[in-house]
Design an enzyme around this catalytic site. Sequence first.
Site, PDB file in Angstrom:
ATOM      1  N   GLU A 139       0.818  -1.206   0.000  1.00 17.50           N
ATOM      2  CA  GLU A 139       0.000   0.000   0.000  1.00 17.50           C
ATOM      3  C   GLU A 139       0.857   1.263   0.000  1.00 17.50           C
ATOM      4  O   GLU A 139       1.918   1.312   0.611  1.00 17.50           O
ATOM      5  CB  GLU A 139      -0.925   0.004   1.226  1.00 17.50           C
ATOM      6  N   CYS A 166       3.238   8.234   1.823  1.00 14.55           N
ATOM      7  CA  CYS A 166       3.709   7.201   2.746  1.00 14.55           C
ATOM      8  C   CYS A 166       3.911   5.918   1.935  1.00 14.55           C
ATOM      9  O   CYS A 166       2.948   5.387   1.378  1.00 14.55           O
ATOM     10  CB  CYS A 166       2.639   7.025   3.826  1.00 14.55           C
ATOM     11  N   CYS A 197       6.341  -7.725   7.130  1.00 13.93           N
ATOM     12  CA  CYS A 197       7.495  -7.336   7.947  1.00 13.93           C
ATOM     13  C   CYS A 197       7.797  -8.475   8.906  1.00 13.93           C
ATOM     14  O   CYS A 197       6.894  -9.098   9.463  1.00 13.93           O
ATOM     15  CB  CYS A 197       7.192  -6.059   8.741  1.00 13.93           C
ATOM     16  N   CYS A 239       6.236  -6.508  15.599  1.00 15.69           N
ATOM     17  CA  CYS A 239       5.826  -5.656  16.723  1.00 15.69           C
ATOM     18  C   CYS A 239       4.382  -6.019  17.076  1.00 15.69           C
ATOM     19  O   CYS A 239       3.554  -6.230  16.191  1.00 15.69           O
ATOM     20  CB  CYS A 239       5.953  -4.184  16.345  1.00 15.69           C
ATOM     21  N   CYS A 251       1.167  -4.116  15.522  1.00 13.35           N
ATOM     22  CA  CYS A 251       1.239  -3.685  14.117  1.00 13.35           C
ATOM     23  C   CYS A 251       0.593  -4.702  13.179  1.00 13.35           C
ATOM     24  O   CYS A 251       0.932  -5.883  13.203  1.00 13.35           O
ATOM     25  CB  CYS A 251       2.701  -3.469  13.737  1.00 13.35           C
ATOM     26  N   CYS A 301      -1.366   4.848   7.827  1.00 15.28           N
ATOM     27  CA  CYS A 301       0.063   4.903   7.551  1.00 15.28           C
ATOM     28  C   CYS A 301       0.806   4.277   8.728  1.00 15.28           C
ATOM     29  O   CYS A 301       0.650   4.711   9.866  1.00 15.28           O
ATOM     30  CB  CYS A 301       0.478   6.358   7.373  1.00 15.28           C
TER      31      CYS A 301
HETATM   32  N1  SAH Z   1       8.924  -0.474  10.227  1.00 19.45           N
HETATM   33  C1  SAH Z   1       9.091   0.911  10.416  1.00 19.45           C
HETATM   34  C2  SAH Z   1       8.245   1.761   9.508  1.00 19.45           C
HETATM   35  C3  SAH Z   1       6.822   1.336   9.271  1.00 19.45           C
HETATM   36  S1  SAH Z   1       5.729   1.462  10.605  1.00 19.45           S
HETATM   37  C4  SAH Z   1       8.863   1.277  11.875  1.00 19.45           C
HETATM   38  O1  SAH Z   1       8.414   0.433  12.629  1.00 19.45           O
HETATM   39  O2  SAH Z   1       9.198   2.394  12.245  1.00 19.45           O
HETATM   40  C5  SAH Z   1       5.459   3.240  10.753  1.00 19.45           C
HETATM   41  C6  SAH Z   1       4.960   3.656  12.134  1.00 19.45           C
HETATM   42  O3  SAH Z   1       3.632   3.181  12.408  1.00 19.45           O
HETATM   43  C7  SAH Z   1       5.839   3.092  13.231  1.00 19.45           C
HETATM   44  O4  SAH Z   1       6.111   4.049  14.209  1.00 19.45           O
HETATM   45  C8  SAH Z   1       4.965   1.996  13.776  1.00 19.45           C
HETATM   46  O5  SAH Z   1       5.338   1.641  15.069  1.00 19.45           O
HETATM   47  C9  SAH Z   1       3.592   2.619  13.702  1.00 19.45           C
HETATM   48  N2  SAH Z   1       2.507   1.662  13.856  1.00 19.45           N
HETATM   49  C10 SAH Z   1       2.508   0.341  13.585  1.00 19.45           C
HETATM   50  N3  SAH Z   1       1.320  -0.207  13.898  1.00 19.45           N
HETATM   51  C11 SAH Z   1       0.541   0.774  14.373  1.00 19.45           C
HETATM   52  C12 SAH Z   1      -0.805   0.831  14.860  1.00 19.45           C
HETATM   53  N4  SAH Z   1      -1.557  -0.248  14.874  1.00 19.45           N
HETATM   54  N5  SAH Z   1      -1.284   2.016  15.259  1.00 19.45           N
HETATM   55  C13 SAH Z   1      -0.514   3.125  15.204  1.00 19.45           C
HETATM   56  N6  SAH Z   1       0.752   3.142  14.750  1.00 19.45           N
HETATM   57  C14 SAH Z   1       1.286   1.968  14.355  1.00 19.45           C
HETATM   58 FE1  SF4 Z   2       7.558  -4.009  11.113  1.00 23.65          FE
HETATM   59 FE2  SF4 Z   2       5.255  -2.999  11.962  1.00 23.65          FE
HETATM   60 FE3  SF4 Z   2       7.293  -3.287  13.667  1.00 23.65          FE
HETATM   61 FE4  SF4 Z   2       7.418  -1.405  11.735  1.00 23.65          FE
HETATM   62  S1  SF4 Z   2       5.958  -1.465  13.436  1.00 23.65           S
HETATM   63  S2  SF4 Z   2       9.036  -2.865  12.349  1.00 23.65           S
HETATM   64  S3  SF4 Z   2       6.319  -2.449  10.078  1.00 23.65           S
HETATM   65  S4  SF4 Z   2       6.192  -4.957  12.615  1.00 23.65           S
END
Ligand code: SAH
Ligand code: SF4
Length: 373
Positions: free
Chosen positions: A100, A113, A120, A124, A127, A347
């Site tokens: 996306e 974005c 990934c 996390c 996420c 995003c």
């Molecule tokens: N992998 C990278 C970039 C993609 S995620 C990273 O983790 O930084 C971009 C941002 O969105 C990150 O700060 C991530 O922690 C946040 N994010 C992921 N899942 C989310 C959610 N469910 N609600 C709000 N932010 C989220």
């Molecule tokens: Fe990967 Fe989501 Fe963690 Fe970013 S926040 S490193 S996209 S699992």
Amino acid sequence: MPETANRTNLLGLNPAALEAFVVGLGEKPFRARQLLTWIYKRRVGDFAAMSDLGKEFRARLASVAEVRVPEIASEHASADGTRKWLLKAGEFAGRAQAIETVFIPEPGRGTLCISSQVGCALDCSFCATGAQGFNRNLETAEIVGQVWLASRALGTGALGERAITNVVLMGMGEPLANYKNVLPALELFMDDRGFDLSRRRVTLSTSGLVPQLYRLAEDTNVALAVSLHAPNDALRDQLVPINKRHPIKELLAACWHYLEAQNGRSITFEYVMLDGINDQPEHARELARLLVGHDAKVNLIPFNPFPGTAYRRSATETIGRFRDYLNTHGVTATVRRTRGDDIDAACGQLAGQVQDRTTVRLGSKTMTVAVHA
Ligand code: SAH
Ligand code: SF4
């Protein structure tokens, strides 16, 4: 243009590599600059239309090269101007994959974005992208292609101003886990022969791959956003599992090194607000202690729920109090705005994997808008 396996996709070549490619075809190096102008300034991908290149060279290019962008699987437009493209990313285990790309217009600024991986691996716990697992790294051309496609779709305004003023690597994937393919894309975003964005307007967001952060400080100078999300290792180990390998102390040391190497530009620390988990006053106190005195800002992200998650978004008042505590204790903090709930996009929380050709699994119903200075 029909796709062939042995044609070189020019979107995957940084300016130096494009020059080498052109010279390899027996042409003068300056032809690379002409090609770059056609591709990135005029957003033309058809060699036949590149009128200041010789006919023979154009024909040769058509036989050995191409400008190939990911195919659009679907396109969504929100009433507030937010646009989202779901792009085809091949197949995995017999299932069509997609990534996306989201465009977020704001007054005086348009942020794109983009994704860096299909899924990934870092998992996390909050996420949606992590929850779907890891399929593969995107090619440089697929990363660059997202900006190319979107800028062509969005065009320029009446005064010639560009729709896309900022690019953030905050879509699907961990950009530093795909370092090799991300770096040439960053170069093309910032090179005056490419997309010509200033380094302040290209932001890489990482969950904290420490060795790659040191490399990044050597190789480029993009704006950095770091997904901290917790002020101590016990909590961060649970939320961002890569913390077990690269704990907060090491991560922050790499961040301060990046700042030094980049002449003191500030780093944005992202902090997702999870109800009852990391949003308490003691967390704000701990966070302030970690960051005070450094050139750091905190961006609080209201959690975007997605199907199957056990987390809840912190209350608006809790987020406000957390922000105020930081601001009154020497750490600048802002809250990301949430909007665009008429198209399913978030995003940083995208899960664009196409489960079959008709059903698309998307993230939450809310949209988090990145706010970058
Ligand atoms: N992998 C990278 C970039 C993609 S995620 C990273 O983790 O930084 C971009 C941002 O969105 C990150 O700060 C991530 O922690 C946040 N994010 C992921 N899942 C989310 C959610 N469910 N609600 C709000 N932010 C989220
Ligand atoms: Fe990967 Fe989501 Fe963690 Fe970013 S926040 S490193 S996209 S699992």
